[in-house]
Design a protein around this motif. Sequence first.
Motif, PDB file in Angstrom:
ATOM      1  N   ARG A 136       1.472   8.227   0.591  1.00 45.85           N
ATOM      2  CA  ARG A 136       2.166   9.302   0.196  1.00 45.85           C
ATOM      3  C   ARG A 136       3.699   9.093   0.122  1.00 45.85           C
ATOM      4  O   ARG A 136       3.998   8.649  -0.870  1.00 45.85           O
ATOM      5  N   ASN A 137       4.311   9.336   1.323  1.00 42.89           N
ATOM      6  CA  ASN A 137       6.089   8.731   1.171  1.00 42.89           C
ATOM      7  C   ASN A 137       6.316   7.622   1.801  1.00 42.89           C
ATOM      8  O   ASN A 137       7.649   7.034   1.459  1.00 42.89           O
ATOM      9  N   ASN A 138       5.348   6.723   2.415  1.00 41.41           N
ATOM     10  CA  ASN A 138       5.694   5.455   2.915  1.00 41.41           C
ATOM     11  C   ASN A 138       5.023   4.214   1.964  1.00 41.41           C
ATOM     12  O   ASN A 138       4.096   4.444   1.048  1.00 41.41           O
ATOM     13  N   VAL A 139       5.751   3.307   1.882  1.00 43.32           N
ATOM     14  CA  VAL A 139       5.282   2.040   1.212  1.00 43.32           C
ATOM     15  C   VAL A 139       4.901   1.109   2.642  1.00 43.32           C
ATOM     16  O   VAL A 139       5.862   0.760   3.320  1.00 43.32           O
ATOM     17  N   LYS A 144       0.656  -1.389   0.007  1.00 43.11           N
ATOM     18  CA  LYS A 144       0.078   0.018   0.020  1.00 43.11           C
ATOM     19  C   LYS A 144       0.827   1.132  -0.166  1.00 43.11           C
ATOM     20  O   LYS A 144       2.026   1.314   1.027  1.00 43.11           O
ATOM     21  N   ASN A 145       0.630   2.254  -0.755  1.00 43.36           N
ATOM     22  CA  ASN A 145       1.398   3.489  -1.078  1.00 43.36           C
ATOM     23  C   ASN A 145       0.775   4.476  -0.176  1.00 43.36           C
ATOM     24  O   ASN A 145      -0.614   4.900  -0.607  1.00 43.36           O
ATOM     25  N   ARG A 191       3.927  -2.844   3.537  1.00 45.02           N
ATOM     26  CA  ARG A 191       3.462  -3.993   3.255  1.00 45.02           C
ATOM     27  C   ARG A 191       2.592  -4.555   4.146  1.00 45.02           C
ATOM     28  O   ARG A 191       2.675  -4.735   5.427  1.00 45.02           O
TER      29      ARG A 191
END
Length: 160
Positions: free
Chosen positions: A137-140, A134-135, A142
């Motif tokens: 903004r600036n984070n991914v 899941k994206n 899992r």
Amino acid sequence: MTNEKIDLIRVQLKAAQDQQKACADKRRRPIEFQVGDYVLLKVSPWKGIIRFHKRGKLGPRYIGLFKILARVRRVAYQLELPSTLDGIHNTFHVSQLRKCLVDETALVPLDDIELDEGLNYFERPIAIKDVKVKNLRNNVVRQVLVQWQHQKGSELTWEA
């Protein structure tokens, strides 16, 4: 002059207390049990670590069918607990009990649930069914879809 103000404050405080008591008494209901009644005991869901968000609506909230041995105080009762719950004190507050109208569907067998000293039970993961990224903004982030085993069957939830 000062005594009149103090008397006025006392009257207003008394009126406020009476109003709060009246509102509280509307919601409060006295719960009393007799010696020999059967009750259910409240347990808390616990999945490895304590979770406070809603999940597992159908999970067991109350266990057993325990007989009341004695009334200890006005709001405390002593229960007849089986040998599997030896590590737990047998006196409980009335808020932890629920009256049981003897019904076979309400009975949750203790053999299927592992309880600790705090009356918490564990839900164990069975399998990982899916994985997604899941994206944000600036984070991914899992996430995995976990299948949990508990009393009423299995349930799937997304966990980070």
